[in-house]
Design an enzyme around this catalytic site. Structure first.
Site, PDB file in Angstrom:
ATOM      1  N   GLY A  32       7.946  35.532 -12.187  1.00  6.40           N
ATOM      2  CA  GLY A  32       7.369  36.872 -12.122  1.00  6.40           C
ATOM      3  C   GLY A  32       7.884  37.679 -13.308  1.00  6.40           C
ATOM      4  O   GLY A  32       8.440  37.114 -14.264  1.00  6.40           O
ATOM      5  N   VAL A  33       7.719  38.997 -13.230  1.00  6.59           N
ATOM      6  CA  VAL A  33       8.103  39.835 -14.371  1.00  6.59           C
ATOM      7  C   VAL A  33       9.562  39.606 -14.780  1.00  6.59           C
ATOM      8  O   VAL A  33       9.879  39.492 -15.972  1.00  6.59           O
ATOM      9  CB  VAL A  33       7.844  41.335 -14.077  1.00  6.59           C
ATOM     10  N   ALA A  34      10.462  39.514 -13.793  1.00  5.14           N
ATOM     11  CA  ALA A  34      11.889  39.439 -14.104  1.00  5.14           C
ATOM     12  C   ALA A  34      12.236  38.094 -14.753  1.00  5.14           C
ATOM     13  O   ALA A  34      12.967  38.044 -15.751  1.00  5.14           O
ATOM     14  CB  ALA A  34      12.712  39.662 -12.842  1.00  5.14           C
ATOM     15  N   LYS A  54       7.800  28.055  -7.815  1.00  5.80           N
ATOM     16  CA  LYS A  54       7.571  27.167  -6.667  1.00  5.80           C
ATOM     17  C   LYS A  54       6.093  26.865  -6.464  1.00  5.80           C
ATOM     18  O   LYS A  54       5.735  25.840  -5.896  1.00  5.80           O
ATOM     19  CB  LYS A  54       8.226  27.738  -5.397  1.00  5.80           C
ATOM     20  N   GLU A 135       2.372  59.020  -8.634  1.00 10.19           N
ATOM     21  CA  GLU A 135       2.636  58.327  -7.357  1.00 10.19           C
ATOM     22  C   GLU A 135       3.663  59.106  -6.561  1.00 10.19           C
ATOM     23  O   GLU A 135       4.366  59.957  -7.128  1.00 10.19           O
ATOM     24  CB  GLU A 135       3.124  56.892  -7.613  1.00 10.19           C
ATOM     25  N   HIS A 254       5.429  49.619   2.821  1.00  5.40           N
ATOM     26  CA  HIS A 254       4.414  50.390   2.100  1.00  5.40           C
ATOM     27  C   HIS A 254       3.509  51.052   3.133  1.00  5.40           C
ATOM     28  O   HIS A 254       3.065  50.408   4.081  1.00  5.40           O
ATOM     29  CB  HIS A 254       3.599  49.475   1.187  1.00  5.40           C
ATOM     30  N   ARG A 300       7.806  57.029   0.091  1.00  5.54           N
ATOM     31  CA  ARG A 300       7.189  56.015   0.964  1.00  5.54           C
ATOM     32  C   ARG A 300       7.750  55.937   2.377  1.00  5.54           C
ATOM     33  O   ARG A 300       7.013  55.730   3.329  1.00  5.54           O
ATOM     34  CB  ARG A 300       7.418  54.648   0.345  1.00  5.54           C
ATOM     35  N   HIS A 361       6.982  45.488   2.254  1.00  6.62           N
ATOM     36  CA  HIS A 361       6.499  45.480   0.868  1.00  6.62           C
ATOM     37  C   HIS A 361       7.537  45.018  -0.142  1.00  6.62           C
ATOM     38  O   HIS A 361       7.233  44.223  -1.024  1.00  6.62           O
ATOM     39  CB  HIS A 361       6.051  46.908   0.533  1.00  6.62           C
ATOM     40  N   GLU A 385      13.440  41.389  -7.851  1.00  4.47           N
ATOM     41  CA  GLU A 385      13.543  41.651  -6.415  1.00  4.47           C
ATOM     42  C   GLU A 385      14.624  40.813  -5.731  1.00  4.47           C
ATOM     43  O   GLU A 385      15.090  41.163  -4.651  1.00  4.47           O
ATOM     44  CB  GLU A 385      12.169  41.408  -5.776  1.00  4.47           C
ATOM     45  N   ARG A 396      13.116  52.671  -2.793  1.00  2.00           N
ATOM     46  CA  ARG A 396      12.603  52.496  -4.159  1.00  2.00           C
ATOM     47  C   ARG A 396      11.438  53.429  -4.438  1.00  2.00           C
ATOM     48  O   ARG A 396      10.499  53.540  -3.653  1.00  2.00           O
ATOM     49  CB  ARG A 396      12.122  51.050  -4.346  1.00  2.00           C
TER      50      ARG A 396
END
Ligand code: FAD
Ligand code: SIN
Length: 562
Positions: A32-34, A54, A135, A254, A300, A361, A385, A396
């Site tokens: 992912g991004v990280a 995976k 947001e 979320h 949130r 979420h 994450e 967050r």
């Protein structure tokens, strides 16, 4: 209570000398991004990188991200404002250093994506010609987005293309990391890579440095925005290997996922509320102003709890998003993916209300890391994450996660590469681990998985209470006795072994979350205890740190003033 779980160091027995072995400078678990950003940073610093995913590389939380990436990129915005918003949402548990790192380095990380080809939505005349949106919890419209509501796909694709352009990075998809390998040769343990199934074959990957970027834990809950891969494997692997985990009770829900019976809970981005959508109940009553001064744009945790409360008050199963007042065509143009999704269910957003319900979420708790992403276990880093850097505190802020993955990914990748270059590492090539055969009966894994997810949603969800948490722990402890003593061997089970490891990881992390949630006898951020509804700074301005084989987490007071 969780003896079987705490005793388990590895999920499978192995004899390294009898398995195929690979060597790399830096092993990255997760695409992912990280993980992708870490891999780029490490390769650019001149070392070889092996990156495992995976599933296919497109199956990640990152890919499905909608709303965008928060970054201070406009002259009227300020770092301090983003810092303040982040810390306000974080409810006293943010780590100042981590917040400052991400918010100050993040903008450069976002702009660099443009040079790598990312096509973010544009607005001429704006700084960098970028369009920004609002947001919940942000005091400035600072969210960059792509193709309306497809930010994650554009971000992931940009990073994947960049990774593919780096010769030093090898990507291995459909490669399941089962466990981190650690050994100290009699001294303090250090992480030396991982044991994984690659091309259907169990292999040892020896790595001078390992970066855990395995993502979140949404699949621990029946209602979740996360894809199937999010089974908290990394959290569980790190725990078994002896790394310290932090604030595991903090799980973010979320507020708005599409509520259609039988369909999976697709996220409806918070940016929809940022663009003016209202929340109404079954009677058409707009209820958020009664719960918070920022109404639909409250943080949130506030919105999720308000929805649950309104559902209770109106004796109904869900509430609605109302976008009917938005100018004609605006919703479809700004949120094309969502418009398509609603079409599939014959929901016409210009005429119909959109049924919604909260869902699990984001995993805030994770591997405790320092400002370079280093964990307490030598040789092991964690990012994204899977980690707990301290950016998010107890809640967050929307669109801060992708930013964190970029900022900490770049730091961890560079640090890991430099460490791999400067230090010789001894690999104990004959390492062996044995597991006694189980003497207990077998449980149906699929059944345990679905019961566990329902149990977590019911008792360890948006609202929690001591008695229910205790009951949850007892039920999980019962399952662990029959599931954690088993070995799921790829040689005999083939691909089916993966489901076994996933449920073992899920049980481990559910035990950690429910125990930490039971321990924290206050309400703060995303953690809401109906029996302790107030925030208690006098006793609970603390992190909860947890390391195997301790049976419970240890509170660690926060030194910095509020
Ligand atoms: P992921 O992107 O989840 O990647 C995890 C990787 O680890 C995957 O490649 C997976 O294959 C691999 N992996 C896991 N276990 C193993 C294993 N055992 N062996 C090998 N590989 C493994 N955040 C924002 O900031 N803005 C948004 O707009 C936003 N929208 C979101 C919308 C949705 C629907 C969701 C679910 C999340 C959203 N988030 C958003 C949160 C954000 O997307 C995630 O927190 C972030 O992408 C996590 O990135 P990551 O790299 O840590 O993990
Ligand atoms: C969303 O688009 O609402 C999700 C944003 C986030 O999780 O940061």
């Amino acid at each position: 209570m969780f003896e079987t779980l705490h005793q388990r160091r590895y999920l499978i027995p192995f004899n390294a000398a009898r398995l195929p072995q690979q060597f790399t400078d830096v092993l990255v678990i997760g695409g992912g991004v990280a993980g992708l950003r870490s891999a780029i940073a490490a390769a650019d610093a001149g070392v070889d990188v092996l990156l495992l995913t995976k599933d296919t590389i497109g199956e990640s939380n990152t890919w499905y991200a909608q709303g965008g990436i928060a970054a201070v990129l406009q002259p009227l915005d300020s770092y301090q404002s983003h810092v303040d918003d982040t810390e306000k949402a974080g409810a006293g548990l943010c780590d100042d250093e981590a917040v400052n790192i991400v918010i100050k380095e993040g903008p450069e990380r976002v702009l660099e994506l443009l040079t790598w080809g990312a096509k973010f939505d544009k607005k001429e005349g704006n700084p960098h010609d970028l369009a920004f949106t609002m947001e919940g919890g942000h005091s400035f419209a600072r969210i960059v987005h792509a193709f309306g509501d497809a930010t994650g796909k554009e971000l992931a694709q940009t990073l994947i293309n960049t990774v593919r352009g780096r010769e030093r990075i090898r990507i291995s998809e459909k490669s399941f990391a089962i466990d981190l390998i650690s050994d100290g040769g009699g001294e303090r343990d250090r992480c030396l890579g991982a044991i994984a199934v690659i091309d259907g074959q169990t292999q040892i990957i020896w790595a001078k440095r390992t970066i855990l970027a395995s993502g979140g834990a949404g699949q621990l809950y029946r209602e979740s925005t996360n894809p199937k891969i999010a089974t908290a494997d990394g959290h569980a692997m790190a725990f078994r290997a002896g790394a310290t985990l932090r604030d595991m009770e903090m799980v973010q829900f979320h507020p708005t996922t599409l509520y259609v019976a039988g369909a999976s809970r697709a996220l409806i981005t918070e940016a929809v509320r940022g663009e003016g959508a209202l929340l109404v109940d079954r009677h058409g009553h707009r209820f958020m102003p009664a719960y918070h001064e920022s109404a639909e744009l409250a943080p949130r945790d506030v919105v999720s709890r308000a929805i649950i409360e309104q559902i209770r008050k109106t004796h109904f199963t869900h509430v609605y998003l109302d976008v009917r007042h938005l100018p004609g065509g605006q919703f479809r143009e700004r949120f094309p993916q969502l418009a398509k999704l609603l079409d599939e269910f014959d929901i016409d957003s210009s005429k119909d209300l959109i049924p919604i319900h909260p869902a699990a979420h984001y995993m805030i708790g994770g591997v405790d890391v320092d400002p370079m992403g280093r964990s307490s276990l030598a040789g092991l880093y964690a990012v994204g994450e899977a980690s707990c850097s301290g950016l998010h505190g107890a809640n967050r802020l929307g669109s801060n996660s992708l930013l964190e993955g970029l900022a900490f990914g770049a730091r961890a990748g560079l640090d890991a590469a430099q460490a791999a270059q400067s230090e010789a590492v001894h690999f104990p090539l004959k390492l062996e681990h044995k597991i006694p055969a189980s003497t207990k009966t077998e449980l149906d894994i699929t059944d345990v998985k679905s019961s566990l997810r329902s149990l977590m949603w019911r008792n360890v969800g948006i609202e929690r209470a001591g008695a229910h948490l205790e009951e949850t722990r007892e039920i999980i402890a019962f399952w662990t006795r029959y599931v954690m003593d088993k070995t799921f061997l790829p040689a005999t089970l083939g691909e089916a072994a993966t489901a076994g490891w996933e449920i073992q990881n899920m049980l481990t992390v559910c035990a950690l979350i429910s125990t930490a949630a039971h321990a924290r006898t206050e309400s703060r951020g995303v953690h809401f205890r109906t029996d302790y509804p107030r925030r208690d700074d006098a006793h609970w301005r603390m992190h909860l740190l947890w390391q195997r084989p301790l049976e419970t987490p240890i509170p660690q007071p926060i030194a910095a003033p509020l």
